[in-house]
Design an enzyme around this catalytic site. Sequence first.
Site, PDB file in Angstrom:
ATOM      1  N   TYR A 138       3.953  -0.839  -1.876  1.00 19.29           N
ATOM      2  CA  TYR A 138       4.362  -1.038  -0.872  1.00 19.29           C
ATOM      3  C   TYR A 138       5.649   0.185  -1.243  1.00 19.29           C
ATOM      4  O   TYR A 138       5.021   0.930  -0.096  1.00 19.29           O
ATOM      5  CB  TYR A 138       4.588  -1.732  -0.824  1.00 19.29           C
ATOM      6  CG  TYR A 138       4.979  -2.517   0.695  1.00 19.29           C
ATOM      7  CD1 TYR A 138       4.672  -2.226   2.003  1.00 19.29           C
ATOM      8  CD2 TYR A 138       6.979  -2.745   1.105  1.00 19.29           C
ATOM      9  CE1 TYR A 138       5.365  -2.178   2.990  1.00 19.29           C
ATOM     10  CE2 TYR A 138       7.477  -2.565   2.607  1.00 19.29           C
ATOM     11  CZ  TYR A 138       6.651  -1.642   3.153  1.00 19.29           C
ATOM     12  OH  TYR A 138       7.419  -2.228   4.195  1.00 19.29           O
ATOM     13  N   LYS A 181       4.391   4.164   1.031  1.00 18.20           N
ATOM     14  CA  LYS A 181       5.146   4.282   1.927  1.00 18.20           C
ATOM     15  C   LYS A 181       6.136   5.248   1.613  1.00 18.20           C
ATOM     16  O   LYS A 181       5.943   6.831   2.637  1.00 18.20           O
ATOM     17  CB  LYS A 181       6.252   3.767   2.553  1.00 18.20           C
ATOM     18  CG  LYS A 181       5.718   2.386   3.557  1.00 18.20           C
ATOM     19  CD  LYS A 181       5.048   2.786   4.775  1.00 18.20           C
ATOM     20  CE  LYS A 181       4.720   0.818   4.828  1.00 18.20           C
ATOM     21  NZ  LYS A 181       4.822   1.570   6.639  1.00 18.20           N
TER      22      LYS A 181
END
Length: 323
Positions: free
Chosen positions: A160, A164
């Site tokens: 994650y 990002k």
Amino acid sequence: MNSGFTNLKQGGGIIIFIVLTGVAGFIGSNLAERLLREGHTVIGVDNFLTGSTVNIDNLLRSPNFKFIEHDVIYPLAIEGPVDWVMHFASPASPPKYLSYPIETMRVNSEGTMHLLYLAKEKQAAFFLASTSEIYGNPTVHPQPESYYGNVNSVGARSCYNEAKRYAEAITYWMNRKYGIPVRVIRIFNTFGPKMDLNDGRVITNFINEIMSKQNLTIYGDGRQTRSFQYIDDLLEGIVRLLSTTYEQPVNLGNPEEVTILEVAQILKELMKSNAQLEFLPLPEDDPRRRKPDITISRTIMDWEPAISLHDALARTIHYYQGQ
């Protein structure tokens, strides 16, 4: 191209055409409601990996809303004009992105790239929903946008936070190379109506456990801190940023820092619960402290959270108890 954002209530008279990915998710569905209330046209996109059809039921009743079921790791074709491409598609809670690690990385890498090319094709502006997770387990406190972070690139959460970070990088390279107008927000812990009760983040976990008359699960000693903001405050920050020309990352979060134990106690009081606390080991790379520096958002758009944690929790409890 309308690279700014016009509020019809202020008499602008211009309808903004917005492609919004992740529209069936918690933030995406609430954002779509806000945009539609202000008179704009929203083309919502979702593949329901973690989003819910229930979240878009009311949106489908609007003549200004169109839904496309699509996975944005593949190119997206849109007919007609587009003013903004707003990318909110991604699993966002640790249980969800750890269940779908490859999908999480792809929606933030390939998905971001395809949507940036869509913005380029349509001569539209691009809005990226990034995250405070890009700061990792921070060594700087509070975290300003200039902080590069302390991230374990091969740890469990890397699917994650590194995805990002990549999404931000490609956004700014497309901005430099092609001149695509961009806005980037780094969202700190946010909660409120339409959040999945089984989302796996602390507030929904606690509410779910209290409603189910279970013990409250505390990971670690519970003294780790978070900064929680209510969804309406986040939406206000998003809309205000759309009306600026500021293109660097902006933290959107609540600088009021609380421990997990304090959150548990507030919820027990609000829900009149005598639930016991059950302590479990802290997950890998779980940050000890998380608090945004919101100097930039205060300066460029006069924004800061307006809803107290107590009131926000009360509103959220009311929503779930009514479901």
